[in-house]
Every structure is written in C-alpha cells, then in structure tokens.
Motif scaffolding. Structure first.
Motif, PDB file in Angstrom:
ATOM      1  N   GLU A 115       0.899  -1.285  -0.018  1.00 24.82           N
ATOM      2  CA  GLU A 115       0.097  -0.043   0.036  1.00 24.82           C
ATOM      3  C   GLU A 115       0.857   1.318   0.068  1.00 24.82           C
ATOM      4  OE1 GLU A 115      -3.221  -0.167  -0.539  1.00 24.82           O
ATOM      5  OE2 GLU A 115      -3.198  -2.411  -0.537  1.00 24.82           O
ATOM      6  N   ASP A 116       0.674   2.074   0.805  1.00 23.53           N
ATOM      7  CA  ASP A 116       1.610   3.270   1.192  1.00 23.53           C
ATOM      8  C   ASP A 116       2.530   3.401   2.134  1.00 23.53           C
ATOM      9  OD1 ASP A 116       0.116   4.717  -0.957  1.00 23.53           O
ATOM     10  OD2 ASP A 116      -1.444   5.072   0.576  1.00 23.53           O
ATOM     11  N   ILE A 117       2.521   2.038   2.498  1.00 22.31           N
ATOM     12  CA  ILE A 117       3.784   1.774   3.705  1.00 22.31           C
ATOM     13  C   ILE A 117       4.948   1.206   3.400  1.00 22.31           C
ATOM     14  CG2 ILE A 117       3.985   0.764   6.096  1.00 22.31           C
ATOM     15  CD1 ILE A 117       1.491   2.443   5.802  1.00 22.31           C
ATOM     16  N   GLU A 118       6.244   1.637   3.944  1.00 21.19           N
ATOM     17  CA  GLU A 118       7.555   1.033   3.877  1.00 21.19           C
ATOM     18  C   GLU A 118       7.939   0.437   5.348  1.00 21.19           C
ATOM     19  OE1 GLU A 118       9.816   3.615   0.472  1.00 21.19           O
ATOM     20  OE2 GLU A 118      10.390   3.795   2.515  1.00 21.19           O
ATOM     21  N   ILE A 119       8.464  -0.741   4.914  1.00 17.78           N
ATOM     22  CA  ILE A 119       9.308  -1.399   6.099  1.00 17.78           C
ATOM     23  C   ILE A 119      10.680  -1.183   6.120  1.00 17.78           C
ATOM     24  CG2 ILE A 119       9.618  -3.452   7.619  1.00 17.78           C
ATOM     25  CD1 ILE A 119       6.502  -2.554   7.776  1.00 17.78           C
ATOM     26  N   ARG A 120      11.460  -0.479   6.950  1.00 16.22           N
ATOM     27  CA  ARG A 120      12.584   0.053   6.827  1.00 16.22           C
ATOM     28  C   ARG A 120      13.405  -0.615   7.991  1.00 16.22           C
ATOM     29  NH1 ARG A 120      11.875   6.293   6.225  1.00 16.22           N
ATOM     30  NH2 ARG A 120      10.692   6.489   4.169  1.00 16.22           N
ATOM     31  N   ARG A 121      14.775  -0.996   7.689  1.00 17.79           N
ATOM     32  CA  ARG A 121      15.622  -1.189   8.673  1.00 17.79           C
ATOM     33  C   ARG A 121      16.839  -0.052   9.053  1.00 17.79           C
ATOM     34  NH1 ARG A 121      18.307  -5.670   6.959  1.00 17.79           N
ATOM     35  NH2 ARG A 121      17.030  -7.190   8.037  1.00 17.79           N
ATOM     36  N   TYR A 122      16.647   0.358  10.089  1.00 19.11           N
ATOM     37  CA  TYR A 122      17.570   1.571  10.507  1.00 19.11           C
ATOM     38  C   TYR A 122      18.789   1.017  11.280  1.00 19.11           C
ATOM     39  CZ  TYR A 122      14.282   5.183   9.147  1.00 19.11           C
ATOM     40  OH  TYR A 122      13.505   6.160   8.448  1.00 19.11           O
ATOM     41  N   PRO A 123      19.995   1.318  11.107  1.00 15.51           N
ATOM     42  CA  PRO A 123      21.031   1.184  11.742  1.00 15.51           C
ATOM     43  C   PRO A 123      21.005   1.843  13.178  1.00 15.51           C
ATOM     44  CG  PRO A 123      21.711   2.722  10.299  1.00 15.51           C
ATOM     45  CD  PRO A 123      20.247   2.482  10.069  1.00 15.51           C
ATOM     46  N   PRO A 124      21.851   1.392  14.189  1.00 16.19           N
ATOM     47  CA  PRO A 124      22.021   2.094  15.272  1.00 16.19           C
ATOM     48  C   PRO A 124      22.202   3.646  15.050  1.00 16.19           C
ATOM     49  CG  PRO A 124      23.386   0.119  15.669  1.00 16.19           C
ATOM     50  CD  PRO A 124      22.984   0.424  14.097  1.00 16.19           C
ATOM     51  N   LEU A 125      21.302   4.537  15.825  1.00 18.55           N
ATOM     52  CA  LEU A 125      21.381   5.940  15.454  1.00 18.55           C
ATOM     53  C   LEU A 125      21.860   6.540  16.948  1.00 18.55           C
ATOM     54  CD1 LEU A 125      18.139   6.471  13.437  1.00 18.55           C
ATOM     55  CD2 LEU A 125      20.628   6.583  12.774  1.00 18.55           C
ATOM     56  N   ILE A 126      22.494   7.885  16.932  1.00 17.55           N
ATOM     57  CA  ILE A 126      22.669   8.402  18.389  1.00 17.55           C
ATOM     58  C   ILE A 126      21.692   9.827  17.855  1.00 17.55           C
ATOM     59  CG2 ILE A 126      24.517   9.918  19.262  1.00 17.55           C
ATOM     60  CD1 ILE A 126      26.565   8.158  18.279  1.00 17.55           C
ATOM     61  N   LEU A 127      21.109  10.115  19.017  1.00 20.13           N
ATOM     62  CA  LEU A 127      20.052  11.246  19.031  1.00 20.13           C
ATOM     63  C   LEU A 127      20.461  11.929  20.167  1.00 20.13           C
ATOM     64  CD1 LEU A 127      16.532   9.078  18.847  1.00 20.13           C
ATOM     65  CD2 LEU A 127      18.209   9.761  17.005  1.00 20.13           C
ATOM     66  N   ALA A 128      20.147  13.343  19.946  1.00 19.87           N
ATOM     67  CA  ALA A 128      20.080  14.231  20.969  1.00 19.87           C
ATOM     68  C   ALA A 128      18.730  14.762  21.231  1.00 19.87           C
ATOM     69  CB  ALA A 128      20.767  15.630  20.310  1.00 19.87           C
ATOM     70  N   THR A 129      18.195  14.673  22.420  1.00 16.91           N
ATOM     71  CA  THR A 129      16.996  14.546  22.681  1.00 16.91           C
ATOM     72  C   THR A 129      16.761  15.674  23.999  1.00 16.91           C
ATOM     73  OG1 THR A 129      16.653  12.163  22.282  1.00 16.91           O
ATOM     74  CG2 THR A 129      15.000  13.138  23.476  1.00 16.91           C
ATOM     75  N   VAL A 130      15.477  16.077  23.849  1.00 18.48           N
ATOM     76  CA  VAL A 130      14.888  17.012  24.977  1.00 18.48           C
ATOM     77  C   VAL A 130      13.515  16.674  25.305  1.00 18.48           C
ATOM     78  CG1 VAL A 130      14.108  19.303  25.439  1.00 18.48           C
ATOM     79  CG2 VAL A 130      16.090  19.152  24.270  1.00 18.48           C
ATOM     80  N   LEU A 131      13.528  16.208  26.515  1.00 18.59           N
ATOM     81  CA  LEU A 131      11.954  15.853  27.193  1.00 18.59           C
ATOM     82  C   LEU A 131      11.170  16.744  27.685  1.00 18.59           C
ATOM     83  CD1 LEU A 131      13.502  12.718  29.251  1.00 18.59           C
ATOM     84  CD2 LEU A 131      12.493  12.600  26.817  1.00 18.59           C
ATOM     85  N   GLY A 132       9.876  16.406  27.557  1.00 15.51           N
ATOM     86  CA  GLY A 132       8.734  16.887  28.231  1.00 15.51           C
ATOM     87  C   GLY A 132       8.569  18.671  28.355  1.00 15.51           C
ATOM     88  N   GLN A 133       8.914  19.475  27.130  1.00 13.05           N
ATOM     89  CA  GLN A 133       8.627  20.708  27.375  1.00 13.05           C
ATOM     90  C   GLN A 133       7.924  21.236  26.049  1.00 13.05           C
ATOM     91  OE1 GLN A 133      12.228  23.032  28.311  1.00 13.05           O
ATOM     92  NE2 GLN A 133      13.331  21.157  28.860  1.00 13.05           N
ATOM     93  N   GLY A 134       7.514  22.320  26.038  1.00 16.61           N
ATOM     94  CA  GLY A 134       7.017  23.050  24.697  1.00 16.61           C
ATOM     95  C   GLY A 134       7.545  22.690  23.544  1.00 16.61           C
ATOM     96  N   ASP A 135       7.079  22.682  22.539  1.00 17.03           N
ATOM     97  CA  ASP A 135       7.600  22.242  21.312  1.00 17.03           C
ATOM     98  C   ASP A 135       8.593  23.450  20.835  1.00 17.03           C
ATOM     99  OD1 ASP A 135       5.833  20.118  20.993  1.00 17.03           O
ATOM    100  OD2 ASP A 135       4.481  21.115  19.740  1.00 17.03           O
ATOM    101  N   ASP A 136       8.268  24.363  21.036  1.00 18.48           N
ATOM    102  CA  ASP A 136       9.125  25.765  20.350  1.00 18.48           C
ATOM    103  C   ASP A 136      10.595  25.592  21.270  1.00 18.48           C
ATOM    104  OD1 ASP A 136       7.142  26.424  19.015  1.00 18.48           O
ATOM    105  OD2 ASP A 136       6.574  28.190  20.210  1.00 18.48           O
ATOM    106  N   SER A 137      10.464  25.375  22.826  1.00 22.93           N
ATOM    107  CA  SER A 137      11.454  25.284  23.654  1.00 22.93           C
ATOM    108  C   SER A 137      12.460  24.284  23.051  1.00 22.93           C
ATOM    109  CB  SER A 137      10.938  25.274  24.928  1.00 22.93           C
ATOM    110  OG  SER A 137      12.074  25.030  25.863  1.00 22.93           O
ATOM    111  N   GLN A 138      11.855  22.984  22.882  1.00 26.79           N
ATOM    112  CA  GLN A 138      12.462  21.830  22.511  1.00 26.79           C
ATOM    113  C   GLN A 138      13.448  22.046  21.273  1.00 26.79           C
ATOM    114  OE1 GLN A 138       9.353  19.142  21.955  1.00 26.79           O
ATOM    115  NE2 GLN A 138       9.779  17.963  23.988  1.00 26.79           N
ATOM    116  N   PHE A 139      12.794  22.707  20.198  1.00 27.67           N
ATOM    117  CA  PHE A 139      13.531  22.869  18.827  1.00 27.67           C
ATOM    118  C   PHE A 139      14.726  23.699  19.040  1.00 27.67           C
ATOM    119  CE2 PHE A 139      14.249  24.895  14.887  1.00 27.67           C
ATOM    120  CZ  PHE A 139      14.533  23.714  13.947  1.00 27.67           C
TER     121      PHE A 139
END
Length: 207
Positions: free
Chosen positions: A44-68
């Motif tokens: 259909e319109d769906i892809e099944i992907r395999r992603y390698p290990p990724l390193i993320l920089a993450t911000v939790l639990g705040q307003g969207d503008d503040s996180q970005f």
C-alpha cells in the motif's frame, strides 16, 4: 496494535517562531544529511525499513518551541568536545554539528539525529543539561510518507492509516508512533517531506 499517536505529536516546525539571526536556518533548504536506512518491504503506502543504530540528541517534556530551540543551539555549537591537542589537554571547545534529517518527535520528546561520523565516545557533550544524548539500537520501522504541513489532523489521519496497514500485515508494534520531518522551518508546504513511523516486529504464531 497500539492506539493512535498522542495529540501532542504535531507540526513543531510549522508553529515555531522565526529563529534569531544566529539560529536562522537557510530558507527552503533541506537538512544537510539524512539518517540511513534499508527498505525491506513495501505494501500500500507503507514502507518497512531497517535503521542502523542511531545517536540522538533529545529534549524531554517541554513546549515544542523550547525543545526545537534547545536542540538547534546544541548542534549550532552549544556543546563541549574534548580533543587532545598540544599545549593543554583536554581542550574544551564548541563544535558545530551538521543537522541531519529527520527531526523526530512524539508526545513526550523531540530528537535531532546525530551525523554518522560520530560515535557515542566522540559525539559532542551538551552544555545544556536538558539536552541528553542517547543511542537507539538497530530496529525495523513501518513508515508512511506525506507532503505538506504536519498539521494535527493530517498527522492523526496518517497515523491511523499506518496502524491499520501494519495490523493487516500481521506486524506487532513496539512503543508509540512518532513524527519525522526532513525540511527546514521555512520550506514551502508542497516541498516538505514528513513521515509517521512506528517500530515493528513480525508476529510469531504459537502452535
């Protein structure tokens, strides 16, 4: 299959205020790099992907503008890197980190993907303690793609489509759905690439 994605999973870049002169992203430009993946299957319109290990920089639990803003300041140089350099070691400096697509968000967090050249040992350390570095292991992700602005109703509709098709394919989901965006904030809607993803695994039938 889990229920629809949480309502907070909306178009963060769409509603964010204009950045300051130091934070401004080049208008209409795509993000510099894209997280790698392998397409395993399509239906259909769906892809099944395999992603390698990724390193993320993450911000939790705040307003969207503040996180970005916090994440953008991190990749723009609000970080520490330790390099052994003649004179004094270690030398603590700022390092500009290339922005890598997609920007990932759900109801509880927002993440920037760290470029593949970094490892958990070499990724710059955030100065802002609200930014945390985490490694996501290799995983399979079901994805539906759409263009335009990632408005709440559109995100909800595409999430429902994704979960429906995943269930038809007899795949189990892990965790919640998340939104992935690939363009700078000032990119026109018709040029924007957005995706909803959710981690999946095959259902093993017990006889």
């Amino acid at each position: 299959v889990r229920g629809p994605v949480r309502n907070a999973l909306t178009g963060v870049l769409d509603s964010a205020p204009a950045p300051t002169s130091k934070e401004r992203v080049k208008e209409n430009a795509p993000l510099t790099d894209t997280a790698p993946y392998e397409v395993l299957d399509t239906f259909e319109d769906i892809e099944i992907r395999r992603y390698p290990p990724l390193i993320l920089a993450t911000v939790l639990g705040q307003g969207d503008d503040s996180q970005f803003g916090q994440l953008f300041r991190y990749i723009a140089g609000n970080n520490r890197t330790n390099h052994k350099i003649a004179m004094t070691t270690p030398v603590i400096t700022s390092e500009r980190v290339a922005m890598t697509a997609p920007v990932i968000s759900d109801g509880a967090s927002m993440s920037f993907v760290i470029p593949q050249k970094y490892t958990p040992d070499t990724v710059p350390e955030p100065v802002d303690e609200r930014v945390r570095i985490e490694t996501v292991p290799e995983r399979k992700v079901a994805v539906v793609r759409f263009n335009g602005y990632a408005r709440p109703k559109t995100v909800e509709k595409k999430t429902e489509l994704l979960l429906r098709e995943v269930q038809k394919a007899n795949l189990a989901t892990l965790g919640d759905a998340f939104l992935m965006r690939y363009n700078a904030p000032f990119t026109p809607g018709f040029l924007r690439r957005n995706e909803i993803g959710i981690e999946v695994r095959e259902v093993v039938l017990q006889w």
